[in-house]
Write a protein that holds these residues in place. Structure first.
Motif, short mmCIF file in Angstrom:
data_model
loop_
_atom_site.label_atom_id
_atom_site.label_comp_id
_atom_site.label_asym_id
_atom_site.label_seq_id
_atom_site.Cartn_x
_atom_site.Cartn_y
_atom_site.Cartn_z
N MET A 151 -7.99 -5.22 11.50
CA MET A 151 -6.97 -5.98 10.78
C MET A 151 -6.76 -5.43 9.37
SD MET A 151 -4.80 -8.29 11.44
CE MET A 151 -5.54 -9.01 12.92
N THR A 152 -7.86 -5.04 8.71
CA THR A 152 -7.73 -4.41 7.39
C THR A 152 -6.98 -3.10 7.50
OG1 THR A 152 -9.79 -5.43 6.64
CG2 THR A 152 -8.98 -3.54 5.39
N SER A 153 -7.31 -2.33 8.53
CA SER A 153 -6.61 -1.05 8.73
C SER A 153 -5.12 -1.26 8.95
CB SER A 153 -7.22 -0.30 9.92
OG SER A 153 -8.56 0.05 9.66
N LEU A 154 -4.77 -2.33 9.69
CA LEU A 154 -3.35 -2.64 9.89
C LEU A 154 -2.66 -2.93 8.56
CD1 LEU A 154 -3.21 -4.96 13.05
CD2 LEU A 154 -2.25 -2.66 12.80
N ARG A 155 -3.31 -3.72 7.72
CA ARG A 155 -2.70 -4.05 6.42
C ARG A 155 -2.56 -2.80 5.56
NH1 ARG A 155 -2.07 -9.37 5.71
NH2 ARG A 155 -3.39 -10.82 6.91
N VAL A 156 -3.55 -1.95 5.59
CA VAL A 156 -3.50 -0.71 4.81
C VAL A 156 -2.36 0.17 5.32
CG1 VAL A 156 -4.71 1.42 4.26
CG2 VAL A 156 -5.93 -0.76 4.18
N PHE A 157 -2.27 0.34 6.62
CA PHE A 157 -1.21 1.17 7.20
C PHE A 157 0.18 0.63 6.84
CE2 PHE A 157 1.73 1.35 10.87
CZ PHE A 157 2.12 2.69 10.76
N ARG A 201 -2.07 -1.45 -4.58
CA ARG A 201 -1.71 -2.79 -4.14
C ARG A 201 -2.90 -3.53 -3.56
NH1 ARG A 201 2.95 -3.92 0.34
NH2 ARG A 201 4.33 -3.52 -1.45
N LEU A 202 -3.74 -2.82 -2.81
CA LEU A 202 -4.82 -3.46 -2.08
C LEU A 202 -6.18 -3.34 -2.76
CD1 LEU A 202 -3.79 -2.23 1.49
CD2 LEU A 202 -3.35 -4.47 0.48
N GLY A 203 -6.24 -2.64 -3.90
CA GLY A 203 -7.50 -2.47 -4.60
C GLY A 203 -8.46 -1.53 -3.90
N LEU A 204 -7.92 -0.48 -3.27
CA LEU A 204 -8.72 0.50 -2.55
C LEU A 204 -8.48 1.89 -3.14
CD1 LEU A 204 -8.00 -0.62 1.13
CD2 LEU A 204 -10.03 -1.14 -0.22
N SER A 205 -9.44 2.76 -2.96
CA SER A 205 -9.26 4.15 -3.39
C SER A 205 -8.36 4.87 -2.40
CB SER A 205 -10.61 4.86 -3.47
OG SER A 205 -11.15 5.02 -2.16
N LYS A 233 -8.85 6.83 5.12
CA LYS A 233 -9.80 6.57 6.20
C LYS A 233 -9.29 5.49 7.14
CE LYS A 233 -14.11 8.01 3.95
NZ LYS A 233 -15.43 7.55 3.44
N HIS A 234 -8.68 4.44 6.57
CA HIS A 234 -8.15 3.36 7.41
C HIS A 234 -7.02 3.88 8.30
CE1 HIS A 234 -10.25 -0.31 6.33
NE2 HIS A 234 -10.26 0.08 5.05
N ARG A 243 -7.83 5.78 16.99
CA ARG A 243 -7.90 4.73 18.02
C ARG A 243 -6.72 4.82 18.97
NH1 ARG A 243 -10.47 -0.19 18.55
NH2 ARG A 243 -9.37 -1.70 19.85
N LEU A 244 -5.53 5.11 18.42
CA LEU A 244 -4.31 5.17 19.23
C LEU A 244 -4.10 6.53 19.89
CD1 LEU A 244 -1.93 3.33 16.72
CD2 LEU A 244 -2.78 2.41 18.89
N GLY A 245 -4.73 7.55 19.34
CA GLY A 245 -4.52 8.89 19.86
C GLY A 245 -3.15 9.43 19.54
#
Length: 306
Positions: free
Chosen positions: A4-10, A25-29, A35-36, A43-45
């Motif tokens: 779910m975090t990866s979805l928000r990042v994407f 926006r998300l407070g991430l490097s 990486k997300h 996962r999706l290929g």
């Protein structure tokens, strides 16, 4: 990694077209953002994003995934807010398709007021004039001026405000050709025709219920109201335009009404969007805001003295 975090990042990367912007926006490097996204692609290929040193764009698969992921996240936020009885501040990019004549001071003032009220929502406005596929192309909603019976039954439509059209021309054109006093005096005049009015030179005058027909000379035909507006200012012919699109020109005397009050016609501006169980907060507040604006006393710009 948490999907779910990866979805928000994407989705943040897709909206902002930037890894660093999504990180802020998300407070991430930027490295963690990357990486997300890589986690989802693995996962999706499938590759979801095209990346260059200066540009980030969605692949065809990425666009499909983004449209679905954003609906899921918007719906989840709405459900969580309802369960916890909290208010979520709407945020994100609102992708909007609209007629060309939305590009006017009248609507820009409304958008400025909307921005003041909801500073965390940015507007991405498409003014190509075409009828977009809301779901396939990833639009949140569209503004369409039409009658209710011409709307696609597969979408939700909310009426926002009336759109009044008037027949206008430049003083120079009317000085040269004469000022019509009756509808039949329009016969033979040059017309700057919107494509939706058809192709025949003889047509029913809008607003007369088909009772009155005249034959005019089509000088320019286009689906872009801006080129018709500019041509009218150059004295090339008569044109039907929304009153607010020409308000400054009417006040300055660059355009004037032709047969004022005899056949003004109006349609309705609708907000249309795909039918969803959970409507995202940014879409809901935009529709509510525009509906309230449409109820204001100057919605149809029926000002005296023009």
């Amino acid at each position: 990694m948490d999907r779910m975090t990866s979805l928000r990042v994407f989705c943040a990367v897709a909206e902002l077209k930037s890894f660093s912007g999504a990180g802020r926006r998300l407070g991430l490097s930027p490295a963690m953002v990357s990486k997300h996204v890589l986690h989802l692609e693995s996962r999706l290929g499938n590759r979801l994003l095209n990346r260059t040193s200066r540009h980030v764009s969605l692949t065809e698969t990425g666009m499909l995934y983004f449209n679905q992921a954003r609906q899921i996240l918007d719906g989840l936020d709405e459900v969580e807010a309802a369960i916890s009885n909290t208010v979520i501040s709407p945020r994100g990019t609102l992708r909007l398709s609209a007629p060309v004549w939305i590009a006017s001071p009248y609507f820009v003032e409304k958008f400025e007021r909307f921005n003041q009220r909801f500073p965390n929502i940015s507007l991405d406005i498409d003014l190509s004039g075409r009828i977009v596929n809301l779901v396939d192309e990833g639009f949140d909603l569209a503004l369409r001026a039409t009658s209710s019976e011409r709307l696609d039954p597969g979408i939700v439509a909310r009426p926002l405000m009336p759109v009044e059209f008037n027949l206008l021309a430049s003083p120079g054109y009317l000085d040269r050709t004469g000022r019509p006093q009756r509808i039949e005096d329009l016969q033979g005049h040059a017309l700057l025709r919107f494509s939706g009015m058809g192709t025949d030179d003889e047509f029913s005058i809008p607003g007369t219920g088909g009772r009155d027909k005249v034959k005019m000379r089509t000088v320019i035909r286009s689906e872009n109201e801006t080129i018709l507006h500019l041509a009218a200012l150059q004295g090339m012919g008569l044109v039907f335009l929304p009153k607010w699109m020409a308000l400054s020109d009417l006040e300055a005397g660059r355009l004037e009404f032709v047969l004022p009050g005899q056949f003004p016609f109006s349609t309705t501006l609708y907000a249309v969007y795909p039918s969803r169980k959970y409507l995202s907060g940014k879409v809901r507040v935009f529709i509510d805001f525009m509906t309230a604006e449409g109820r204001s006393k100057d919605a149809a710009l029926g000002r005296e003295g023009l």
